[in-house]
Design a protein around this motif. Structure first.
Motif, short mmCIF file in Angstrom:
data_model
loop_
_atom_site.label_atom_id
_atom_site.label_comp_id
_atom_site.label_asym_id
_atom_site.label_seq_id
_atom_site.Cartn_x
_atom_site.Cartn_y
_atom_site.Cartn_z
N ARG A 2 0.96 -1.22 0.15
CA ARG A 2 0.00 -0.07 -0.07
C ARG A 2 0.84 1.37 0.05
NH1 ARG A 2 -5.41 -0.63 1.76
NH2 ARG A 2 -6.63 1.32 1.26
N ARG A 3 0.63 2.31 -0.67
CA ARG A 3 1.49 3.53 -0.58
C ARG A 3 0.31 4.65 -1.17
NH1 ARG A 3 6.56 4.30 -4.56
NH2 ARG A 3 6.83 6.59 -4.29
N LEU A 4 0.64 5.75 -0.63
CA LEU A 4 0.08 7.15 -0.67
C LEU A 4 1.17 7.91 -1.91
CD1 LEU A 4 -0.95 9.05 2.29
CD2 LEU A 4 -2.38 7.93 0.57
N LEU A 5 0.29 7.98 -3.12
CA LEU A 5 0.96 8.63 -4.15
C LEU A 5 0.69 9.93 -4.04
CD1 LEU A 5 -0.19 5.91 -6.77
CD2 LEU A 5 1.99 5.88 -5.49
N ARG A 6 1.52 11.06 -4.91
CA ARG A 6 1.22 12.52 -4.90
C ARG A 6 1.10 12.66 -6.53
NH1 ARG A 6 -0.47 15.85 -1.22
NH2 ARG A 6 1.03 14.85 0.20
N SER A 12 -3.26 13.66 -2.70
CA SER A 12 -2.58 12.36 -2.47
C SER A 12 -3.58 11.28 -2.78
CB SER A 12 -2.39 12.27 -0.73
OG SER A 12 -3.93 12.57 0.07
N ILE A 13 -2.90 10.23 -3.38
CA ILE A 13 -3.84 9.22 -3.96
C ILE A 13 -3.53 7.71 -3.18
CG2 ILE A 13 -4.28 7.78 -5.90
CD1 ILE A 13 -5.47 10.68 -5.86
N ASP A 14 -4.59 7.24 -2.46
CA ASP A 14 -4.26 5.93 -1.94
C ASP A 14 -4.09 4.96 -3.08
OD1 ASP A 14 -4.22 3.86 0.10
OD2 ASP A 14 -6.47 3.72 0.23
N ALA A 15 -3.17 3.93 -3.15
CA ALA A 15 -3.00 3.05 -3.99
C ALA A 15 -2.41 1.79 -3.36
CB ALA A 15 -2.06 3.54 -5.17
N ALA A 16 -2.75 0.80 -4.15
CA ALA A 16 -2.40 -0.66 -3.74
C ALA A 16 -1.84 -1.45 -4.84
CB ALA A 16 -3.36 -1.41 -3.08
N TYR A 17 -0.65 -2.26 -4.46
CA TYR A 17 -0.09 -3.27 -5.64
C TYR A 17 -0.29 -4.58 -5.16
CZ TYR A 17 3.60 -5.23 -8.30
OH TYR A 17 4.41 -6.00 -8.91
N ALA A 56 0.60 -8.29 -12.83
CA ALA A 56 0.39 -7.68 -11.37
C ALA A 56 -0.60 -6.37 -11.62
CB ALA A 56 1.83 -6.93 -11.29
N VAL A 57 -1.08 -6.42 -10.54
CA VAL A 57 -2.22 -5.20 -10.55
C VAL A 57 -1.86 -4.13 -9.61
CG1 VAL A 57 -4.69 -4.83 -10.30
CG2 VAL A 57 -4.16 -6.78 -11.26
N VAL A 58 -2.20 -2.80 -9.98
CA VAL A 58 -2.22 -1.48 -9.40
C VAL A 58 -3.69 -1.13 -9.13
CG1 VAL A 58 -1.81 0.69 -8.78
CG2 VAL A 58 0.16 -0.83 -9.82
N THR A 59 -4.21 -0.95 -8.07
CA THR A 59 -5.60 -0.24 -7.79
C THR A 59 -5.57 1.26 -7.13
OG1 THR A 59 -6.04 -1.82 -5.95
CG2 THR A 59 -6.83 -2.31 -7.93
N PHE A 60 -6.35 1.95 -7.29
CA PHE A 60 -6.21 3.20 -6.48
C PHE A 60 -7.61 3.80 -6.49
CE2 PHE A 60 -6.08 4.29 -10.95
CZ PHE A 60 -6.84 5.53 -10.87
N SER A 61 -7.93 4.66 -5.39
CA SER A 61 -8.91 5.24 -5.31
C SER A 61 -8.74 6.78 -6.06
CB SER A 61 -9.28 5.48 -3.71
OG SER A 61 -9.39 4.32 -3.25
N PHE A 62 -9.61 7.30 -6.95
CA PHE A 62 -9.54 8.49 -7.44
C PHE A 62 -9.69 9.48 -6.34
CE2 PHE A 62 -10.96 6.59 -11.65
CZ PHE A 62 -10.12 6.98 -12.26
N ARG A 63 -9.37 10.54 -6.47
CA ARG A 63 -9.48 11.61 -5.37
C ARG A 63 -10.96 12.22 -5.17
NH1 ARG A 63 -6.99 16.83 -8.52
NH2 ARG A 63 -5.75 15.30 -8.97
N GLY A 64 -11.32 12.17 -3.94
CA GLY A 64 -12.40 12.50 -3.14
C GLY A 64 -13.04 11.09 -2.87
N GLU A 91 7.78 2.57 -11.75
CA GLU A 91 8.66 2.59 -10.75
C GLU A 91 8.94 1.23 -10.14
OE1 GLU A 91 8.69 4.53 -6.37
OE2 GLU A 91 7.86 5.56 -7.90
N LEU A 92 8.05 0.45 -10.17
CA LEU A 92 7.95 -0.85 -9.69
C LEU A 92 8.81 -1.84 -10.46
CD1 LEU A 92 4.61 -1.29 -7.90
CD2 LEU A 92 6.69 -0.98 -6.56
#
Length: 258
Positions: A2-6, A12-17, A56-64, A91-92
């Motif tokens: 899990r990572r917070l992206l900018r 800040s965008i909540d994302a998971a790998y 591999a899969v990256v999921t994330f939550s859109f802003r808001g 990057e991964l």
């Protein structure tokens, strides 16, 4: 992981790998959810799980949405959120990155691919946010569509103060109160700029939000570059996408990305 992206505009965008169950090594799929979704919703997790059989899969939550910051602009600045998620996949270490978007996310993957394809061409090189294949599921072709009852409800949710309150407290979606200025390029205006990046458009013939003239407009705008799947009996977006369809999408991405 899990990572917070900018994003480039500071959100800040909540994302998971997830490395996937049968990864092809260099391929990652970035999943862009629909309006009022987030990376933790069961339908998003299910879609990511099926797609994870191929990559591999990256999921994330859109802003808001969910744990991400900011407020939803309902398809405008969300291109920055997707760009941050794609850049993270690179990057991964993934040399091939594809995007799969649903509904609002389906419009965002089209706009993002057009913007980053154009930027890469202009600078005689490709940016870290460029993609190698695009899949748009249940997306609108044009903005401000109110031709169905579900879309009239969405417009009420977005444009009225009481609707935005319902979104915030009932749907865990924080919606920006400002109108678009300027109005972003629509999905149908973006599609011609995506080629030669492989593009798949998927839509259900029972979609209650956007009738089948939307995917047909998108496919026509591609100049026969896009592949169009009109799915018999399918409704709208992630909830309506059965595992068999998601598996076919994953196979298509693995075959066409890069």
């Amino acid at each position: 992981m899990r990572r917070l992206l900018r994003t480039v505009d500071g959100v800040s965008i909540d994302a998971a790998y997830d490395p996937g169950t049968r990864p092809s090594g260099d391929l990652a799929i970035v999943v862009a959810h629909g309006f009022t979704g987030d990376l933790g919703r069961p339908h998003v997790r299910r879609a990511a799980g099926v797609l994870g059989r191929n990559a591999a899969v990256v999921t994330f939550s859109f802003r808001g949405h969910g744990a991400s910051g900011g407020r939803s602009t309902v398809g405008d600045r969300e291109v920055h959120d997707l760009a941050a998620a794609v850049a993270w996949a690179r990057e991964l270490g993934h040399a091939r990155v594809a995007t799969v978007g649903f509904s609002m996310g389906g419009s965002v993957v089209l706009r993002h691919a057009a913007l980053h394809r154009a930027a890469g061409s202009e600078h005689a090189g490709r940016t870290e946010a460029h993609v190698d294949a695009v899949v748009s599921v249940s997306a609108p072709a044009r903005w401000y569509y109110r031709g169905t009852a579900p879309m009239r409800r969405v417009h009420w949710l977005v444009t009225r103060p009481v609707g935005r309150a319902v979104g915030r407290y009932g749907l865990r979606t924080r919606i920006h109160h400002r109108e678009w200025d300027p109005v972003p390029a629509s999905p149908v205006e973006s599609v011609p700029l995506i080629a030669p990046t492989p593009l798949l458009i998927v839509h259900g013939d029972q979609d209650g939000y956007f009738p089948v003239d939307h995917p047909r407009m998108l496919a026509e705008a591609s100049g026969d570059h896009a592949e169009l799947w009109l799915e018999h009996g399918m409704g709208h977006a992630e909830n309506a996408a059965e595992d068999e369809l998601l598996a076919r999408i994953g196979d298509w991405v693995a075959a066409h990305a890069g």
